[in-house]
Design a protein around this motif. Structure first.
Motif, PDB file in Angstrom:
ATOM      1  N   ASP A 144     -45.982 -32.628  30.594  1.00  0.00           N
ATOM      2  CA  ASP A 144     -44.723 -33.259  30.167  1.00  0.00           C
ATOM      3  C   ASP A 144     -44.241 -34.318  31.153  1.00  0.00           C
ATOM      4  O   ASP A 144     -43.045 -34.566  31.272  1.00  0.00           O
ATOM      5  CB  ASP A 144     -43.629 -32.202  29.952  1.00  0.00           C
ATOM      6  CG  ASP A 144     -42.476 -32.728  29.117  1.00  0.00           C
ATOM      7  OD1 ASP A 144     -42.719 -33.521  28.197  1.00  0.00           O
ATOM      8  OD2 ASP A 144     -41.316 -32.371  29.415  1.00  0.00           O
ATOM      9  N   GLY A 147     -42.568 -37.006  29.136  1.00  0.00           N
ATOM     10  CA  GLY A 147     -41.530 -36.590  28.210  1.00  0.00           C
ATOM     11  C   GLY A 147     -41.967 -36.774  26.765  1.00  0.00           C
ATOM     12  O   GLY A 147     -43.162 -36.841  26.461  1.00  0.00           O
ATOM     13  N   ARG A 148     -40.993 -36.873  25.865  1.00  0.00           N
ATOM     14  CA  ARG A 148     -41.299 -37.053  24.447  1.00  0.00           C
ATOM     15  C   ARG A 148     -41.926 -38.418  24.229  1.00  0.00           C
ATOM     16  O   ARG A 148     -41.321 -39.445  24.493  1.00  0.00           O
ATOM     17  CB  ARG A 148     -40.030 -36.923  23.604  1.00  0.00           C
ATOM     18  CG  ARG A 148     -40.284 -36.935  22.091  1.00  0.00           C
ATOM     19  CD  ARG A 148     -38.985 -36.728  21.318  1.00  0.00           C
ATOM     20  NE  ARG A 148     -38.126 -37.895  21.448  1.00  0.00           N
ATOM     21  CZ  ARG A 148     -38.122 -38.940  20.618  1.00  0.00           C
ATOM     22  NH1 ARG A 148     -38.975 -38.961  19.593  1.00  0.00           N
ATOM     23  NH2 ARG A 148     -37.309 -39.955  20.797  1.00  0.00           N
ATOM     24  N   VAL A 150     -43.218 -41.615  22.256  1.00  0.00           N
ATOM     25  CA  VAL A 150     -42.865 -42.329  21.035  1.00  0.00           C
ATOM     26  C   VAL A 150     -43.918 -43.370  20.655  1.00  0.00           C
ATOM     27  O   VAL A 150     -44.016 -43.754  19.492  1.00  0.00           O
ATOM     28  CB  VAL A 150     -41.482 -43.000  21.157  1.00  0.00           C
ATOM     29  CG1 VAL A 150     -40.398 -41.952  21.362  1.00  0.00           C
ATOM     30  CG2 VAL A 150     -41.454 -44.019  22.289  1.00  0.00           C
ATOM     31  N   GLU A 151     -44.694 -43.831  21.638  1.00  0.00           N
ATOM     32  CA  GLU A 151     -45.761 -44.787  21.341  1.00  0.00           C
ATOM     33  C   GLU A 151     -47.021 -44.419  22.117  1.00  0.00           C
ATOM     34  O   GLU A 151     -46.970 -44.172  23.320  1.00  0.00           O
ATOM     35  CB  GLU A 151     -45.353 -46.214  21.689  1.00  0.00           C
ATOM     36  CG  GLU A 151     -44.319 -46.805  20.742  1.00  0.00           C
ATOM     37  CD  GLU A 151     -44.234 -48.315  20.869  1.00  0.00           C
ATOM     38  OE1 GLU A 151     -45.198 -49.001  20.461  1.00  0.00           O
ATOM     39  OE2 GLU A 151     -43.214 -48.802  21.383  1.00  0.00           O
ATOM     40  N   ARG A 250     -46.036 -44.478  26.034  1.00  0.00           N
ATOM     41  CA  ARG A 250     -44.643 -44.582  26.457  1.00  0.00           C
ATOM     42  C   ARG A 250     -43.847 -43.382  25.959  1.00  0.00           C
ATOM     43  O   ARG A 250     -43.917 -43.025  24.773  1.00  0.00           O
ATOM     44  CB  ARG A 250     -44.027 -45.881  25.938  1.00  0.00           C
ATOM     45  CG  ARG A 250     -44.486 -47.103  26.730  1.00  0.00           C
ATOM     46  CD  ARG A 250     -44.174 -48.399  26.028  1.00  0.00           C
ATOM     47  NE  ARG A 250     -45.176 -48.699  25.019  1.00  0.00           N
ATOM     48  CZ  ARG A 250     -45.244 -49.856  24.367  1.00  0.00           C
ATOM     49  NH1 ARG A 250     -44.365 -50.806  24.618  1.00  0.00           N
ATOM     50  NH2 ARG A 250     -46.196 -50.068  23.465  1.00  0.00           N
ATOM     51  N   GLY A 251     -43.111 -42.775  26.886  1.00  0.00           N
ATOM     52  CA  GLY A 251     -42.290 -41.632  26.548  1.00  0.00           C
ATOM     53  C   GLY A 251     -40.913 -41.750  27.185  1.00  0.00           C
ATOM     54  O   GLY A 251     -40.618 -42.717  27.892  1.00  0.00           O
ATOM     55  N   GLU A 252     -40.067 -40.777  26.942  1.00  0.00           N
ATOM     56  CA  GLU A 252     -38.692 -40.833  27.436  1.00  0.00           C
ATOM     57  C   GLU A 252     -38.605 -40.711  28.953  1.00  0.00           C
ATOM     58  O   GLU A 252     -37.674 -41.235  29.569  1.00  0.00           O
ATOM     59  CB  GLU A 252     -37.862 -39.732  26.780  1.00  0.00           C
ATOM     60  CG  GLU A 252     -37.641 -39.953  25.287  1.00  0.00           C
ATOM     61  CD  GLU A 252     -36.803 -38.859  24.659  1.00  0.00           C
ATOM     62  OE1 GLU A 252     -36.124 -39.154  23.670  1.00  0.00           O
ATOM     63  OE2 GLU A 252     -36.842 -37.710  25.147  1.00  0.00           O
ATOM     64  N   LYS A 253     -39.587 -40.059  29.566  1.00  0.00           N
ATOM     65  CA  LYS A 253     -39.556 -39.876  31.020  1.00  0.00           C
ATOM     66  C   LYS A 253     -40.436 -40.860  31.779  1.00  0.00           C
ATOM     67  O   LYS A 253     -40.276 -41.016  32.990  1.00  0.00           O
ATOM     68  CB  LYS A 253     -40.015 -38.453  31.380  1.00  0.00           C
ATOM     69  CG  LYS A 253     -39.108 -37.338  30.911  1.00  0.00           C
ATOM     70  CD  LYS A 253     -39.682 -35.997  31.370  1.00  0.00           C
ATOM     71  CE  LYS A 253     -38.844 -34.831  30.886  1.00  0.00           C
ATOM     72  NZ  LYS A 253     -39.451 -33.531  31.342  1.00  0.00           N
ATOM     73  N   SER A 255     -44.242 -43.740  31.523  1.00  0.00           N
ATOM     74  CA  SER A 255     -45.337 -44.365  30.770  1.00  0.00           C
ATOM     75  C   SER A 255     -46.619 -44.304  31.587  1.00  0.00           C
ATOM     76  O   SER A 255     -46.600 -44.123  32.819  1.00  0.00           O
ATOM     77  CB  SER A 255     -45.001 -45.820  30.434  1.00  0.00           C
ATOM     78  OG  SER A 255     -45.030 -46.624  31.604  1.00  0.00           O
ATOM     79  N   ILE A 293     -39.229 -42.315  35.536  1.00  0.00           N
ATOM     80  CA  ILE A 293     -37.820 -42.613  35.786  1.00  0.00           C
ATOM     81  C   ILE A 293     -37.308 -41.686  36.875  1.00  0.00           C
ATOM     82  O   ILE A 293     -37.353 -40.466  36.740  1.00  0.00           O
ATOM     83  CB  ILE A 293     -36.988 -42.440  34.504  1.00  0.00           C
ATOM     84  CG1 ILE A 293     -37.559 -43.275  33.369  1.00  0.00           C
ATOM     85  CG2 ILE A 293     -35.525 -42.801  34.767  1.00  0.00           C
ATOM     86  CD1 ILE A 293     -37.560 -44.759  33.637  1.00  0.00           C
ATOM     87  N   SER A 298     -37.000 -47.170  37.120  1.00  0.00           N
ATOM     88  CA  SER A 298     -38.431 -47.042  36.859  1.00  0.00           C
ATOM     89  C   SER A 298     -39.215 -47.262  38.142  1.00  0.00           C
ATOM     90  O   SER A 298     -39.000 -48.252  38.849  1.00  0.00           O
ATOM     91  CB  SER A 298     -38.874 -48.068  35.804  1.00  0.00           C
ATOM     92  OG  SER A 298     -38.231 -47.829  34.577  1.00  0.00           O
TER      93      SER A 298
END
Length: 359
Positions: A144, A147-148, A150-151, A250-253, A255, A293, A298
């Protein structure tokens, strides 16, 4: 079932057999390269001269009558996969077949039923599951770190604007073109990580200005997930980059971005093999970049690959499956490979009709 080492017969003696299978079989204590089917040897391409310890057969039909053969590896063009797999299994041989598994998902389903009914092991050679950078990013996702997501982008781009001459890949054959060739690898990686998508949008065609044979040399496939993830699979032939993009996630936390292909294919072509010093190890300058992050900012740093497992893991896992008599899974489940062929069918239909399709 015969005891180890299992005797292997390979059908076909092109690059696939020479680079991706024979070196792995040779280093595995679980397998013995026993026979090769080569229909038309030549003075500079003769399997019996390259491997004087094997039996050379001129036809698959003759080879499958040999009761000593335990496993058949099919390294021929995709249009032949179905019939050769069926021939091997009705003659009681376990089968490893090169990707793409089959031309159609119906053919794949028929082969799976034969394997089940005859209690045989059937697997598809999706070696890119053991690319070290793929295993590295898999570890990041499992932990993880990003994170979540998305791409997710997975690329196999090259700059080859001139159409190649000769060879079956230059012909518009069923099961040919970029989506069946490189796209099969890339879509398989996405499915391994995230499962089958909910919808699919395909763009299949040619990027070359001059393409006399009409081969689909490029593809872009968008794999939509209800979770919000968009996975992009891309294989192109017009990409004049110094370093080709391989992954961008790429994720919320954070890339992860990686350039360059895994080095194992390059090393195998150069004559190296698993077990040799530095096999599967990329140079430090090819490390991916991890961005996370921290305190709202970043921060990027090199992300070296994990220790290589190497493509030899495929054959090791297949041996364990045979040893376990079904208690251990084959390295690539045929049903999963059939699912990828079905996605290819949908992507090609999507491209033809210009619309997004449900799984």
């Amino acid at each position: 079932m015969a005891s180890r080492p299992y005797k292997v017969a390979i059908i076909g003696y092109g690059m696939s057999a020479k680079v991706f299978h024979i070196p792995l079989i040779r280093v595995s204590p679980a397998f013995n390269l026993y026979a090769i089917v080569q229909r038309s040897p030549t003075a500079d391409n003769d399997a019996s001269k390259d491997h004087p310890d094997i039996i050379l057969y001129r036809s698959s039909e003759e080879m499958v009558q040999d009761s000593a053969v335990d496993v058949v590896v099919i390294c021929t063009i995709p249009t032949t996969h179905f019939e050769l797999c069926r021939l091997a299994m009705v003659n009681h041989k376990h089968v490893i077949v090169e990707k793409p598994f089959t031309v159609t998902s119906q053919e794949a389903d028929d082969l799976i039923n034969i394997a089940v009914n005859r209690d045989l092991f059937l697997t598809v050679y999706q070696n890119r599951r053991w690319d070290t950078d793929f295993l590295t990013l898999s570890k990041l996702l499992k932990e993880d770190t990003l994170g979540r997501v998305v791409e997710f982008e997975t690329h196999f781009d090259r700059h080859r604007p001139e159409a190649p001459k000769g060879g079956w890949k230059t012909k518009p054959l069923p099961g040919g073109g970029a989506i069946y060739d490189l796209g099969t690898h890339l879509m398989d990686q996405v499915v391994v990580l995230f499962g089958l998508p909910d919808r699919i949008t395909g763009f299949v065609g040619s990027q070359r200005a001059h393409n006399p044979e009409g081969v689909d040399d490029s593809c872009t496939v968008l794999m939509h997930y209800d979770s919000g993830l968009m996975a992009t699979v891309k294989a192109g032939v017009v990409s004049p980059e110094v370093s080709q993009l391989r992954y961008w996630i790429r994720g919320e936390k954070g890339s992860y971005k990686k350039f360059h292909l895994d080095c194992q294919e390059e090393q195998l072509k150069a004559g190296k093999k698993p077990g040799d010093p530095s096999f599967g190890i990329e140079s430090e300058d090819r490390a991916g970049t991890l961005t996370v992050i921290r305190d709202g900012q970043s921060t990027s740093q090199p992300c070296p690959n994990i220790e290589p497992v190497t493509y030899s893991a495929f054959y090791n896992d297949f041996a364990k499956a045979i040893d376990g008599q079904g208690k251990v899974p084959v390295p690539v489940e045929a049903k999963g490979a059939m699912g990828v062929i079905r996605l290819i069918e949908l992507a090609r239909l999507s491209s033809k009709e210009g619309r997004t399709l449900k799984k």
